[in-house]
Design an enzyme around this catalytic site. Structure first.
Site, PDB file in Angstrom:
ATOM      1  N   ARG A   1      34.788  46.810  12.135  1.00 26.02           N
ATOM      2  CA  ARG A   1      35.365  46.270  13.379  1.00 26.02           C
ATOM      3  C   ARG A   1      34.863  44.838  13.608  1.00 26.02           C
ATOM      4  NH1 ARG A   1      32.560  47.109  17.674  1.00 26.02           N
ATOM      5  NH2 ARG A   1      32.188  49.330  17.343  1.00 26.02           N
TER       6      ARG A   1
ATOM      7  N   LYS B   1      55.706  37.995  13.971  1.00 30.30           N
ATOM      8  CA  LYS B   1      56.959  37.261  13.803  1.00 30.30           C
ATOM      9  C   LYS B   1      56.968  36.495  12.472  1.00 30.30           C
ATOM     10  CE  LYS B   1      57.593  38.751  18.004  1.00 30.30           C
ATOM     11  NZ  LYS B   1      57.112  40.115  18.107  1.00 30.30           N
TER      12      LYS B   1
ATOM     13  N   ASP C   1      51.076  28.913  22.813  1.00 28.90           N
ATOM     14  CA  ASP C   1      51.634  30.000  22.015  1.00 28.90           C
ATOM     15  C   ASP C   1      52.556  29.353  20.977  1.00 28.90           C
ATOM     16  OD1 ASP C   1      53.200  32.085  20.989  1.00 28.90           O
ATOM     17  OD2 ASP C   1      52.981  33.276  22.820  1.00 28.90           O
TER      18      ASP C   1
ATOM     19  N   TYR D   1      57.520  34.463  27.087  1.00 27.10           N
ATOM     20  CA  TYR D   1      57.752  35.839  26.645  1.00 27.10           C
ATOM     21  C   TYR D   1      57.439  36.806  27.800  1.00 27.10           C
ATOM     22  CZ  TYR D   1      56.981  40.302  24.406  1.00 27.10           C
ATOM     23  OH  TYR D   1      57.013  41.635  24.098  1.00 27.10           O
TER      24      TYR D   1
HETATM   25  O1  P1T Z   1      54.578  41.765  20.025  1.00 29.44           O
HETATM   26  P1  P1T Z   1      53.236  41.122  19.866  1.00 29.44           P
HETATM   27  O2  P1T Z   1      52.805  40.925  18.449  1.00 29.44           O
HETATM   28  O3  P1T Z   1      52.175  41.779  20.691  1.00 29.44           O
HETATM   29  O4  P1T Z   1      53.395  39.601  20.418  1.00 29.44           O
HETATM   30  C1  P1T Z   1      53.685  39.280  21.736  1.00 29.44           C
HETATM   31  C2  P1T Z   1      54.365  37.945  21.817  1.00 29.44           C
HETATM   32  C3  P1T Z   1      53.621  36.824  22.126  1.00 29.44           C
HETATM   33  N1  P1T Z   1      54.172  35.592  22.217  1.00 29.44           N
HETATM   34  C4  P1T Z   1      55.491  35.414  21.984  1.00 29.44           C
HETATM   35  C5  P1T Z   1      56.079  34.040  22.087  1.00 29.44           C
HETATM   36  C6  P1T Z   1      56.302  36.495  21.631  1.00 29.44           C
HETATM   37  O5  P1T Z   1      57.601  36.274  21.403  1.00 29.44           O
HETATM   38  C7  P1T Z   1      55.735  37.801  21.562  1.00 29.44           C
HETATM   39  C8  P1T Z   1      56.554  39.005  21.238  1.00 29.44           C
HETATM   40  N2  P1T Z   1      57.934  38.807  21.407  1.00 29.44           N
HETATM   41  C9  P1T Z   1      58.913  39.728  21.177  1.00 29.44           C
HETATM   42  C10 P1T Z   1      58.673  40.984  20.767  1.00 29.44           C
HETATM   43  C11 P1T Z   1      60.287  39.245  21.389  1.00 29.44           C
HETATM   44  O6  P1T Z   1      61.261  39.877  20.916  1.00 29.44           O
HETATM   45  O7  P1T Z   1      60.441  38.198  22.031  1.00 29.44           O
END
Ligand code: P1T
Length: 386
Positions: free
Chosen positions: A54, A203, A178, A106
């Site tokens: 961890r 992503k 971000d 988001y």
């Molecule tokens: O889904 P996750 O890995 O926890 O990430 C969150 C997140 C953070 N910042 C941005 C700009 C994001 O687009 C996302 C997640 N977004 C989607 C799942 C979406 O479809 O927009």
């Protein structure tokens, strides 16, 4: 590789090699998936850099060094999801502290700050971060962070990172960017003055819709120390297999992004000339309000395109249900093209807030398929949606 030699390498060389020297024990060319949860010690506290998985793990360290190298950062920390990475940063604030957000972000980021941390006494305001006076006016003595998305999700607005950093830093406020939509291939926020960069690695970094992950990159030692403490103390860490999948994905980030950008530009231009489309949002279009800032701070305009359907919400839903190559799904940034209606899907949690999204908006994650198939698919779906 010796010392800092990698710092002079180009992006793709770094993506393929930084943190990924052949395995010392076997010569394996790819980083092994180290599944061990614990590591033997010669005497209490005397070990080879790893104690407990961890806290740190060799596969994760390879990923952390690689992505930090791509962001031009001195420190990188991998998390179990983008939200876990964001939580590590937002969690640095205390009751009574204040954070400034953009008016587009988001939905999950807004939910974290408003619902999770709002209950714990963190306050927020949302302003148009492209307006320097609005940002300066929103900063209070209690403000600790400005959260920037650029390009934003889902409106593809562009924020001038250096301008925001100048204003925030004048008041001693940290800037978090971000960088999920742009990726380190197209934009490096730390070089533009940001204090921390956060990613949903789910992503473009992963790029194949098969791994959930998050990442934070920083230069400041004080932030790195606190984040490493939280990463270990809270334990929202990615598995070794997830780290391996991300390392594998990142190797092709540059070539994928080139195709994403080309395809998205073609899609945006096609939509701009379509009578079923009221407005196209893509920073690569010359009439986009953020085009010149994007051209200056990015190396390409990215793979995300949104548009407002001229027929409003029912037509937007009809179009999103009528595509065949674009799949109707949340998420973005992978090889396959996706389509969604943000107001009822990814951005449901911003309803009735200053971040609320037009129900006629459709968001496209333009993949790397043959572009003619993407254009033909949108053409037939729009024809069926009117
Ligand atoms: O889904 P996750 O890995 O926890 O990430 C969150 C997140 C953070 N910042 C941005 C700009 C994001 O687009 C996302 C997640 N977004 C989607 C799942 C979406 O479809 O927009």
């Amino acid at each position: 590789m010796s010392g800092d030699e990698w710092q002079n390498w180009g992006f793709d060389t770094r993506a393929i090699h930084v943190g990924q020297e052949p395995d010392e024990a076997t010569g394996a060319i790819t980083v092994p998936i180290h599944l061990a949860t614990t590591f033997v010690q010669a005497a209490p506290g005397r070990h080879r850099g790893f104690e407990y998985a961890r806290t740190s793990n060799p596969t994760r360290v390879a990923l952390e060094r690689c992505v930090a190298g791509l962001e031009g950062a001195r420190h990188g920390l991998a998390f179990a999801s983008g939200m876990a990475a964001e939580d590590a940063l937002v969690g640095m604030m205390h009751p009574g502290d204040h954070v400034v957000l953009g008016t587009d972000a988001y939905g999950g980021t807004f939910r974290l700050i408003h619902q999770v941390y709002g209950e714990r006494g963190i306050e927020w305001s949302a302003v148009d971060l492209a307006d320097p006076d609005a940002l300066a006016g929103a900063i209070r003595p209690e403000t600790r962070q400005v959260w920037v998305e650029t390009p934003t999700n889902p409106m593809l607005a562009v924020v001038d990172i250096a301008a925001v950093a100048d204003i925030a830093h004048a008041s001693g406020v940290d800037v978090v960017v971000d960088n999920t939509f742009a990726t380190p291939y197209l934009q490096n926020p730390l070089a533009l003055g940001a204090d921390a960069v956060v990613h949903s690695s789910t992503k473009y970094l992963g790029g194949h819709s098969d791994v959930v992950g998050g990442f934070v990159a920083v230069n400041r030692d004080d932030l790195a120390e606190r984040l490493a403490f939280v990463q270990n103390a809270v334990g929202a860490v990615p598995s070794p297999f997830d780290c391996y999948l991300l390392l594998r994905g990142v190797k092709t980030l540059g070539v994928r992004m080139d195709r994403h950008c080309d395809n998205a530009q073609a899609v945006a231009e096609f939509l701009a000339g379509h009578r079923a489309v009221e407005r196209v949002l893509y920073p690569g279009l010359a009439d986009h309000p953020g085009h010149s800032v994007a051209a200056a701070q990015m190396r390409g305009f990215g793979g995300m395109v949104s548009f407002v359907h001229a027929g409003g919400e029912p037509a937007a839903v009809a179009a999103a249900c009528a595509t065949r190559v674009f799949r109707l799904a949340e998420s973005l940034g992978a090889v396959e093209s996706l389509i969604e209606q943000p107001s009822t899907m990814t951005h449901l949690s911003v309803a009735d807030s200053p971040l609320a999204v037009d129900p006629g908006l459709v968001r496209l994650s333009v993949g790397i398929e043959s572009v003619d198939d993407l254009l033909a698919d949108l053409d037939q779906a729009l024809a069926r949606s009117q």
